[in-house]
Design a protein around this motif. Sequence first.
Motif, PDB file in Angstrom:
ATOM      1  N   TRP A 120       0.827  -1.206   0.000  1.00 41.98           N
ATOM      2  CA  TRP A 120       0.000   0.000   0.000  1.00 41.98           C
ATOM      3  C   TRP A 120       0.864   1.260   0.000  1.00 41.98           C
ATOM      4  O   TRP A 120       0.516   2.261  -0.628  1.00 41.98           O
ATOM      5  CB  TRP A 120      -0.953  -0.001   1.200  1.00 41.98           C
ATOM      6  N   THR A 121       1.999   1.205   0.679  1.00 39.62           N
ATOM      7  CA  THR A 121       2.905   2.359   0.692  1.00 39.62           C
ATOM      8  C   THR A 121       3.545   2.558  -0.676  1.00 39.62           C
ATOM      9  O   THR A 121       3.708   3.693  -1.138  1.00 39.62           O
ATOM     10  CB  THR A 121       3.993   2.184   1.772  1.00 39.62           C
ATOM     11  N   ILE A 122       3.894   1.463  -1.340  1.00 42.48           N
ATOM     12  CA  ILE A 122       4.433   1.555  -2.695  1.00 42.48           C
ATOM     13  C   ILE A 122       3.389   2.153  -3.635  1.00 42.48           C
ATOM     14  O   ILE A 122       3.715   2.933  -4.538  1.00 42.48           O
ATOM     15  CB  ILE A 122       4.891   0.169  -3.187  1.00 42.48           C
ATOM     16  N   GLN A 123       2.123   1.817  -3.404  1.00 45.17           N
ATOM     17  CA  GLN A 123       1.068   2.411  -4.232  1.00 45.17           C
ATOM     18  C   GLN A 123       1.015   3.924  -4.024  1.00 45.17           C
ATOM     19  O   GLN A 123       0.801   4.675  -4.985  1.00 45.17           O
ATOM     20  CB  GLN A 123      -0.297   1.794  -3.917  1.00 45.17           C
ATOM     21  N   ALA A 124       1.228   4.377  -2.794  1.00 46.70           N
ATOM     22  CA  ALA A 124       1.262   5.818  -2.535  1.00 46.70           C
ATOM     23  C   ALA A 124       2.388   6.478  -3.325  1.00 46.70           C
ATOM     24  O   ALA A 124       2.208   7.555  -3.914  1.00 46.70           O
ATOM     25  CB  ALA A 124       1.441   6.086  -1.036  1.00 46.70           C
ATOM     26  N   LEU A 125       3.552   5.831  -3.356  1.00 50.81           N
ATOM     27  CA  LEU A 125       4.685   6.352  -4.119  1.00 50.81           C
ATOM     28  C   LEU A 125       4.364   6.362  -5.609  1.00 50.81           C
ATOM     29  O   LEU A 125       4.675   7.335  -6.317  1.00 50.81           O
ATOM     30  CB  LEU A 125       5.922   5.488  -3.858  1.00 50.81           C
ATOM     31  N   TRP A 126       3.751   5.288  -6.103  1.00 48.36           N
ATOM     32  CA  TRP A 126       3.364   5.199  -7.507  1.00 48.36           C
ATOM     33  C   TRP A 126       2.417   6.334  -7.885  1.00 48.36           C
ATOM     34  O   TRP A 126       2.606   7.009  -8.913  1.00 48.36           O
ATOM     35  CB  TRP A 126       2.703   3.849  -7.767  1.00 48.36           C
ATOM     36  N   VAL A 127       1.414   6.586  -7.060  1.00 52.09           N
ATOM     37  CA  VAL A 127       0.451   7.655  -7.338  1.00 52.09           C
ATOM     38  C   VAL A 127       1.161   9.003  -7.415  1.00 52.09           C
ATOM     39  O   VAL A 127       0.990   9.762  -8.373  1.00 52.09           O
ATOM     40  CB  VAL A 127      -0.651   7.697  -6.252  1.00 52.09           C
ATOM     41  N   PHE A 128       1.972   9.312  -6.420  1.00 51.52           N
ATOM     42  CA  PHE A 128       2.597  10.641  -6.349  1.00 51.52           C
ATOM     43  C   PHE A 128       3.600  10.839  -7.487  1.00 51.52           C
ATOM     44  O   PHE A 128       3.598  11.892  -8.142  1.00 51.52           O
ATOM     45  CB  PHE A 128       3.287  10.824  -5.002  1.00 51.52           C
ATOM     46  N   MET A 129       4.450   9.848  -7.727  1.00 51.09           N
ATOM     47  CA  MET A 129       5.461   9.988  -8.776  1.00 51.09           C
ATOM     48  C   MET A 129       4.817  10.082 -10.160  1.00 51.09           C
ATOM     49  O   MET A 129       5.231  10.890 -10.987  1.00 51.09           O
ATOM     50  CB  MET A 129       6.432   8.810  -8.733  1.00 51.09           C
ATOM     51  N   THR A 130       3.827   9.270 -10.413  1.00 42.97           N
ATOM     52  CA  THR A 130       3.172   9.273 -11.715  1.00 42.97           C
ATOM     53  C   THR A 130       2.423  10.575 -11.952  1.00 42.97           C
ATOM     54  O   THR A 130       2.425  11.122 -13.059  1.00 42.97           O
ATOM     55  CB  THR A 130       2.201   8.082 -11.829  1.00 42.97           C
ATOM     56  N   LEU A 131       1.808  11.087 -10.912  1.00 48.57           N
ATOM     57  CA  LEU A 131       0.971  12.284 -11.029  1.00 48.57           C
ATOM     58  C   LEU A 131       1.762  13.584 -10.867  1.00 48.57           C
ATOM     59  O   LEU A 131       1.214  14.673 -11.041  1.00 48.57           O
ATOM     60  CB  LEU A 131      -0.142  12.221  -9.967  1.00 48.57           C
ATOM     61  N   LEU A 132       3.049  13.487 -10.554  1.00 44.21           N
ATOM     62  CA  LEU A 132       3.846  14.665 -10.221  1.00 44.21           C
ATOM     63  C   LEU A 132       3.768  15.790 -11.259  1.00 44.21           C
ATOM     64  O   LEU A 132       3.572  16.956 -10.880  1.00 44.21           O
ATOM     65  CB  LEU A 132       5.299  14.260  -9.981  1.00 44.21           C
ATOM     66  N   PRO A 133       3.917  15.528 -12.562  1.00 43.39           N
ATOM     67  CA  PRO A 133       3.813  16.642 -13.528  1.00 43.39           C
ATOM     68  C   PRO A 133       2.465  17.353 -13.468  1.00 43.39           C
ATOM     69  O   PRO A 133       2.397  18.579 -13.604  1.00 43.39           O
ATOM     70  CB  PRO A 133       4.026  15.952 -14.873  1.00 43.39           C
ATOM     71  N   THR A 134       1.387  16.589 -13.272  1.00 42.92           N
ATOM     72  CA  THR A 134       0.056  17.193 -13.175  1.00 42.92           C
ATOM     73  C   THR A 134      -0.068  18.025 -11.906  1.00 42.92           C
ATOM     74  O   THR A 134      -0.638  19.119 -11.921  1.00 42.92           O
ATOM     75  CB  THR A 134      -1.028  16.095 -13.197  1.00 42.92           C
ATOM     76  N   LEU A 135       0.461  17.517 -10.796  1.00 43.52           N
ATOM     77  CA  LEU A 135       0.417  18.266  -9.539  1.00 43.52           C
ATOM     78  C   LEU A 135       1.216  19.557  -9.658  1.00 43.52           C
ATOM     79  O   LEU A 135       0.789  20.614  -9.161  1.00 43.52           O
ATOM     80  CB  LEU A 135       0.965  17.409  -8.396  1.00 43.52           C
ATOM     81  N   MET A 136       2.363  19.488 -10.320  1.00 40.80           N
ATOM     82  CA  MET A 136       3.176  20.686 -10.515  1.00 40.80           C
ATOM     83  C   MET A 136       2.460  21.686 -11.407  1.00 40.80           C
ATOM     84  O   MET A 136       2.471  22.896 -11.146  1.00 40.80           O
ATOM     85  CB  MET A 136       4.527  20.299 -11.108  1.00 40.80           C
ATOM     86  N   LEU A 137       1.842  21.191 -12.468  1.00 39.53           N
ATOM     87  CA  LEU A 137       1.079  22.075 -13.361  1.00 39.53           C
ATOM     88  C   LEU A 137      -0.065  22.750 -12.622  1.00 39.53           C
ATOM     89  O   LEU A 137      -0.266  23.969 -12.734  1.00 39.53           O
ATOM     90  CB  LEU A 137       0.536  21.266 -14.538  1.00 39.53           C
ATOM     91  N   ASN A 138      -0.828  21.973 -11.867  1.00 38.83           N
ATOM     92  CA  ASN A 138      -1.989  22.531 -11.170  1.00 38.83           C
ATOM     93  C   ASN A 138      -1.599  23.447 -10.017  1.00 38.83           C
ATOM     94  O   ASN A 138      -2.435  24.201  -9.513  1.00 38.83           O
ATOM     95  CB  ASN A 138      -2.881  21.401 -10.660  1.00 38.83           C
ATOM     96  N   SER A 139      -0.337  23.362  -9.586  1.00 40.74           N
ATOM     97  CA  SER A 139       0.149  24.253  -8.527  1.00 40.74           C
ATOM     98  C   SER A 139       0.664  25.576  -9.090  1.00 40.74           C
ATOM     99  O   SER A 139       0.957  26.494  -8.321  1.00 40.74           O
ATOM    100  CB  SER A 139       1.290  23.570  -7.753  1.00 40.74           C
ATOM    101  N   GLU A 140       0.768  25.649 -10.398  1.00 40.86           N
ATOM    102  CA  GLU A 140       1.383  26.807 -11.065  1.00 40.86           C
ATOM    103  C   GLU A 140       0.330  27.843 -11.444  1.00 40.86           C
ATOM    104  O   GLU A 140      -0.591  27.557 -12.195  1.00 40.86           O
ATOM    105  CB  GLU A 140       2.127  26.331 -12.318  1.00 40.86           C
ATOM    106  N   LYS A 141       0.462  29.048 -10.896  1.00 39.87           N
ATOM    107  CA  LYS A 141      -0.470  30.124 -11.252  1.00 39.87           C
ATOM    108  C   LYS A 141      -0.093  30.780 -12.573  1.00 39.87           C
ATOM    109  O   LYS A 141      -0.936  31.359 -13.254  1.00 39.87           O
ATOM    110  CB  LYS A 141      -0.509  31.173 -10.139  1.00 39.87           C
ATOM    111  N   SER A 223      10.874  16.515 -13.475  1.00 41.88           N
ATOM    112  CA  SER A 223       9.670  15.686 -13.362  1.00 41.88           C
ATOM    113  C   SER A 223       9.530  14.744 -14.553  1.00 41.88           C
ATOM    114  O   SER A 223       8.615  13.917 -14.584  1.00 41.88           O
ATOM    115  CB  SER A 223       8.422  16.563 -13.239  1.00 41.88           C
ATOM    116  N   ALA A 224      10.436  14.862 -15.535  1.00 41.40           N
ATOM    117  CA  ALA A 224      10.474  13.870 -16.620  1.00 41.40           C
ATOM    118  C   ALA A 224      10.720  12.479 -16.048  1.00 41.40           C
ATOM    119  O   ALA A 224      10.477  11.475 -16.716  1.00 41.40           O
ATOM    120  CB  ALA A 224      11.565  14.232 -17.627  1.00 41.40           C
ATOM    121  N   ALA A 225      11.197  12.434 -14.802  1.00 45.78           N
ATOM    122  CA  ALA A 225      11.380  11.146 -14.118  1.00 45.78           C
ATOM    123  C   ALA A 225      10.048  10.428 -13.945  1.00 45.78           C
ATOM    124  O   ALA A 225      10.020   9.207 -13.754  1.00 45.78           O
ATOM    125  CB  ALA A 225      12.036  11.363 -12.756  1.00 45.78           C
ATOM    126  N   SER A 226       8.940  11.164 -14.031  1.00 41.14           N
ATOM    127  CA  SER A 226       7.622  10.554 -13.826  1.00 41.14           C
ATOM    128  C   SER A 226       7.286   9.497 -14.879  1.00 41.14           C
ATOM    129  O   SER A 226       7.041   8.338 -14.523  1.00 41.14           O
ATOM    130  CB  SER A 226       6.546  11.644 -13.792  1.00 41.14           C
TER     131      SER A 226
END
Length: 273
Positions: A120-141, A223-226
């Motif tokens: 379950w913890t690995i799934q948390a890492l998978w979610v965050f790493m995979t979604l990182l570019p989207t999270l960064m985009l949505n955090s950008e004003k 974030s290309a690491a995603s």
Amino acid sequence: MTNYHIPALLAQLQDMIMGSTLVKCAATDLGIQWAGWALAAAFKTEKFYDLAGSGTFILLAHLSRIWGGASHVRQKVQTGCVTAWGLRLGTFLFMRILKDGHDRRFNKVRDSPGTFFVYWTIQALWVFMTLLPTLMLNSEKRDVPLGTRDYVGWTIWGLGFATEAIADQQKWFFKRDPDNAGKFIQSGLWGYSRHPNYFGEILQWSGLWLSASSVMQGSQYLSAASPLFVWFLLRYVSGIPILEKQAMKKWGSDPAFQDYIRNTPLLWPWPKC
């Protein structure tokens, strides 16, 4: 630096961390997966593991847009793509496990709370790493006009979405046909790649990174690491190695399967001569 400045700096640091969309998304991600682990361990079931993962993707995509405080077209499209991906894949995987009754990945895990926690913890890492570019985009004003990278990225995402969905459905119908009992699929997209669904998955997250990169600066490009993480996870960890081992165990002595292995690419599709 005076004693007066230290508390002020610590307060600013605390505000920065608590106000960070990425930090809040990471905390939410962990909280959801660990809560899911507690329920799964208590009931010794993995039936909602994939559903929790895909649901977290959708939730964080929307929360990051809300917490980020901006609502540009690029962010709306990106969030919509993640939502479509999560709804389709999450529903498909949940229906599949309800039909099959179990997931073979967890045969030696569901009765071990400690090992289950790692999954379950690995799934948390998978979610965050995979979604990182989207999270960064949505955090950008900051916003820039839509351009080539956006349209190419969304086209790649669309191709990946269609590839994964078609491959999943082809295998679903193949396995549900009584005449195919004990056989392996080599028709449709599965005739061009032994894992076309994973190829589609990699395309989708690569396309979303490309679009998100339109507003990236400096270290954000790391974030290309995603998408590379998605490829590495599927190619070397949780996807292809497990399925290939199971397939070899089941059909390894079958000449038709040996021919399929020799003539069909493992992941990247290639037309047959």
